[in-house]
Design a protein around this motif. Structure first.
Motif, PDB file in Angstrom:
ATOM      1  N   PHE A 101      67.500  50.986  -9.180  1.00 40.34           N
ATOM      2  CA  PHE A 101      67.646  52.087 -10.144  1.00 40.34           C
ATOM      3  C   PHE A 101      66.828  51.806 -11.392  1.00 40.34           C
ATOM      4  CE2 PHE A 101      69.882  53.594 -13.993  1.00 40.34           C
ATOM      5  CZ  PHE A 101      69.679  54.949 -13.821  1.00 40.34           C
ATOM      6  N   ASP A 102      66.122  52.820 -11.870  1.00 44.15           N
ATOM      7  CA  ASP A 102      65.277  52.728 -13.068  1.00 44.15           C
ATOM      8  C   ASP A 102      65.738  53.802 -14.045  1.00 44.15           C
ATOM      9  OD1 ASP A 102      63.287  52.848 -14.996  1.00 44.15           O
ATOM     10  OD2 ASP A 102      61.642  53.250 -13.608  1.00 44.15           O
ATOM     11  N   GLY A 103      66.548  53.397 -15.025  1.00 41.81           N
ATOM     12  CA  GLY A 103      67.137  54.360 -15.947  1.00 41.81           C
ATOM     13  C   GLY A 103      66.182  54.915 -16.972  1.00 41.81           C
ATOM     14  N   ALA A 104      65.067  54.237 -17.203  1.00 40.05           N
ATOM     15  CA  ALA A 104      64.121  54.682 -18.222  1.00 40.05           C
ATOM     16  C   ALA A 104      62.848  55.266 -17.625  1.00 40.05           C
ATOM     17  CB  ALA A 104      63.762  53.519 -19.146  1.00 40.05           C
ATOM     18  N   ARG A 105      62.812  55.418 -16.293  1.00 49.68           N
ATOM     19  CA  ARG A 105      61.650  55.982 -15.605  1.00 49.68           C
ATOM     20  C   ARG A 105      60.375  55.196 -15.931  1.00 49.68           C
ATOM     21  NH1 ARG A 105      63.271  61.038 -13.575  1.00 49.68           N
ATOM     22  NH2 ARG A 105      65.234  61.754 -14.495  1.00 49.68           N
ATOM     23  N   HIS A 106      60.496  53.872 -15.905  1.00 47.85           N
ATOM     24  CA  HIS A 106      59.319  53.043 -16.143  1.00 47.85           C
ATOM     25  C   HIS A 106      58.345  53.107 -14.968  1.00 47.85           C
ATOM     26  CE1 HIS A 106      61.124  51.458 -19.662  1.00 47.85           C
ATOM     27  NE2 HIS A 106      61.939  50.599 -19.086  1.00 47.85           N
ATOM     28  N   GLY A 107      58.876  53.234 -13.749  1.00 53.56           N
ATOM     29  CA  GLY A 107      58.031  53.042 -12.585  1.00 53.56           C
ATOM     30  C   GLY A 107      57.744  51.558 -12.399  1.00 53.56           C
ATOM     31  N   ALA A 108      56.854  51.240 -11.480  1.00 50.47           N
ATOM     32  CA  ALA A 108      56.605  49.832 -11.173  1.00 50.47           C
ATOM     33  C   ALA A 108      55.125  49.551 -11.005  1.00 50.47           C
ATOM     34  CB  ALA A 108      57.347  49.432  -9.901  1.00 50.47           C
ATOM     35  N   ASP A 109      54.665  48.463 -11.617  1.00 47.14           N
ATOM     36  CA  ASP A 109      53.354  47.922 -11.248  1.00 47.14           C
ATOM     37  C   ASP A 109      53.446  47.344  -9.847  1.00 47.14           C
ATOM     38  OD1 ASP A 109      52.177  48.614 -13.621  1.00 47.14           O
ATOM     39  OD2 ASP A 109      52.308  46.622 -14.512  1.00 47.14           O
ATOM     40  N   TYR A 110      54.576  46.682  -9.574  1.00 46.47           N
ATOM     41  CA  TYR A 110      54.879  46.207  -8.225  1.00 46.47           C
ATOM     42  C   TYR A 110      56.348  45.810  -8.168  1.00 46.47           C
ATOM     43  CZ  TYR A 110      54.157  41.622 -10.450  1.00 46.47           C
ATOM     44  OH  TYR A 110      54.218  40.544 -11.310  1.00 46.47           O
ATOM     45  N   ILE A 111      56.855  45.740  -6.965  1.00 41.16           N
ATOM     46  CA  ILE A 111      58.209  45.237  -6.697  1.00 41.16           C
ATOM     47  C   ILE A 111      58.082  44.222  -5.562  1.00 41.16           C
ATOM     48  CG2 ILE A 111      60.572  45.807  -6.022  1.00 41.16           C
ATOM     49  CD1 ILE A 111      59.927  48.727  -6.925  1.00 41.16           C
ATOM     50  N   ARG A 112      58.700  43.064  -5.732  1.00 44.72           N
ATOM     51  CA  ARG A 112      58.681  42.039  -4.694  1.00 44.72           C
ATOM     52  C   ARG A 112      60.104  41.752  -4.236  1.00 44.72           C
ATOM     53  NH1 ARG A 112      54.539  37.843  -7.787  1.00 44.72           N
ATOM     54  NH2 ARG A 112      52.694  39.212  -7.717  1.00 44.72           N
ATOM     55  N   VAL A 113      60.295  41.740  -2.940  1.00 45.48           N
ATOM     56  CA  VAL A 113      61.612  41.448  -2.364  1.00 45.48           C
ATOM     57  C   VAL A 113      61.509  40.151  -1.560  1.00 45.48           C
ATOM     58  CG1 VAL A 113      63.451  42.243  -0.832  1.00 45.48           C
ATOM     59  CG2 VAL A 113      62.210  43.897  -2.245  1.00 45.48           C
ATOM     60  N   TYR A 114      62.359  39.204  -1.894  1.00 45.01           N
ATOM     61  CA  TYR A 114      62.413  37.919  -1.210  1.00 45.01           C
ATOM     62  C   TYR A 114      63.769  37.774  -0.513  1.00 45.01           C
ATOM     63  CZ  TYR A 114      58.774  36.573  -4.670  1.00 45.01           C
ATOM     64  OH  TYR A 114      57.662  36.504  -5.476  1.00 45.01           O
ATOM     65  N   VAL A 115      63.810  36.932   0.500  1.00 50.52           N
ATOM     66  CA  VAL A 115      65.060  36.510   1.111  1.00 50.52           C
ATOM     67  C   VAL A 115      65.054  34.992   1.178  1.00 50.52           C
ATOM     68  CG1 VAL A 115      66.419  36.470   3.250  1.00 50.52           C
ATOM     69  CG2 VAL A 115      65.466  38.605   2.445  1.00 50.52           C
ATOM     70  N   THR A 116      66.200  34.385   0.939  1.00 50.31           N
ATOM     71  CA  THR A 116      66.258  32.925   1.013  1.00 50.31           C
ATOM     72  C   THR A 116      66.047  32.451   2.456  1.00 50.31           C
ATOM     73  OG1 THR A 116      68.680  33.124   1.138  1.00 50.31           O
ATOM     74  CG2 THR A 116      67.706  32.599  -1.004  1.00 50.31           C
ATOM     75  N   ARG A 117      65.440  31.289   2.578  1.00 48.24           N
ATOM     76  CA  ARG A 117      65.134  30.731   3.888  1.00 48.24           C
ATOM     77  C   ARG A 117      66.412  30.304   4.602  1.00 48.24           C
ATOM     78  NH1 ARG A 117      59.632  29.896   3.777  1.00 48.24           N
ATOM     79  NH2 ARG A 117      58.722  29.779   1.670  1.00 48.24           N
ATOM     80  N   ALA A 118      66.335  30.261   5.934  1.00 51.55           N
ATOM     81  CA  ALA A 118      67.475  29.814   6.732  1.00 51.55           C
ATOM     82  C   ALA A 118      67.886  28.412   6.284  1.00 51.55           C
ATOM     83  CB  ALA A 118      67.100  29.808   8.207  1.00 51.55           C
TER      84      ALA A 118
END
Length: 361
Positions: free
Chosen positions: A137-154
């Motif tokens: 959620f972006d309450g100020a409508r900034h938008g994104a230069d990029y978004i990175r999603v990580y998951v921890t390793r097994a």
């Protein structure tokens, strides 16, 4: 008759107690109108706000949700200001700016306000599959230069180990995306739903999200505890509350907070106000499947006038005239017979009970 010194002691003690109570209550001025957070699977501080924001003085938190309890005691503003966890001027050097063990607090951002987010422990985990959706959620409508999603390793265990950069595996990158292109356009912000996937995972893990906002060099950091293929842990909000006490906020009146729609053959929905402040409130809608399992659901909320909803999570929301239509998210549409799911929202003004209709496939 009490001696004067005893009366003085009682009065001073009462004043101190009242001052402490007002100090805590003063923190709750309603969610800020800007910035944002990962609302699904909920980040640590957003999850604490979602479960306990309307009953932050309930002593049950200490035993039912001890990680939220320790965080709330450390700094209540970390929960009330759930959308302010960011740093400025990082220039993309996230691993340099944020030391190992401090990833969940953004490197002790905001003068240490969010430090308790770094504490390893049995945080409430959202049950997800190997294919899942990250909702930002972006309450100020900034938008994104990029978004990175990580998951921890097994093998990483968030219950016992503070998060390090070497624990993370990058699984998704969203390129420059103006706010106008985010999937949900709401009156008080926008939301983007990011599909992600891993293979062969089970058990506890963490999803780590970096959101680089577009309006300036402002970086946001979110830790979301998840359980791949597990059973969702019950939320304290579904447990039976204890006896009310002066320190426990009172529930809103039924006439303002709950509407019971007619039950059809596929599903039913109920509406509850979970928190209220001057100029706004937080609501929750519970969807319950009928006598047969369902694959998806849609709830229509009809208001006397323009829908007051400004932000929603765990559902996709569209408005038309005096109604708002909420469709399940990817992770909460499939329900067994008699099973239920919830979605929440923030709204402006005084609480209004909408008329609810529910349909399912």
């Amino acid at each position: 008759m009490l001696k004067p010194v005893r009366i003085k002691f009682l009065i001073s003690g009462l004043v101190a107690a009242l001052a402490a109570t007002f100090a805590v209550l003063a923190v709750h001025t309603g969610p800020a109108a800007a910035h944002g957070n990962v609302v699904g699977p909920a980040s640590r501080n957003y999850g604490c706000f979602e479960r306990w924001g309307s009953k932050f003085q309930d002593p049950a938190m200490q035993t039912e949700d001890p990680m939220c309890w320790q965080a709330w005691q450390a700094n209540p503003n970390a929960m009330w200001n759930w959308n302010g966890l960011y740093r400025e001027g990082v220039a993309g050097q996230h691993e340099t700016a944020i030391p190992d063990g401090q990833l969940c607090s953004g490197g002790h951002a905001e003068s240490g306000r969010y430090n308790a987010m770094d504490v390893a422990g049995d945080w409430k985990a959202t049950s997800i599959g190997n294919s899942f959706t990250v909702s930002l959620f972006d309450g100020a409508r900034h938008g994104a230069d990029y978004i990175r999603v990580y998951v921890t390793r097994a093998g990483y265990n968030p219950v016992t180990t503070p998060l390090k950069w070497s624990d993370l595996q990058l699984i998704k990158t969203v390129p420059n995306t103006p706010a106008a292109q985010w999937t949900q356009q709401l009156s008080n912000g926008v939301q983007i739903d990011i599909p992600a996937s891993v293979s062969g995972r089970s058990g506890r893990a963490m999803v780590y999200t970096i959101w680089q906002a577009s309006h300036s060099d402002q970086s946001y950091y979110f830790c979301s505890d998840v359980n791949f293929g597990g059973t969702t842990q019950p939320s304290p909000s579904t447990s039976t509350p204890g006896s009310p006490s002066p320190s426990t906020p009172t529930s809103p009146s039924p006439s303002a907070s709950v509407s019971t729609p007619p039950v059809n053959g596929s599903c039913a929905a109920t509406h509850t106000v979970t928190s209220q402040w001057q100029g706004g409130y937080q609501g929750e809608v519970k969807v319950t499947a009928g006598s047969a399992a369902i694959k998806s659901w849609t709830v229509t909320l009809t208001y006397p006038g323009t829908p007051p909803i400004q932000q929603a999570w765990s559902a996709t929301l569209t408005t038309n005239g005096n109604s708002a239509q909420a469709t399940n998210a990817s992770y909460n549409g499939s329900l067994a017979a008699g099973g239920n799911a919830t979605f929440g929202f923030l709204a402006s003004g005084s609480p209004v009970a909408p008329t609810l209709t529910c349909s399912a496939t």
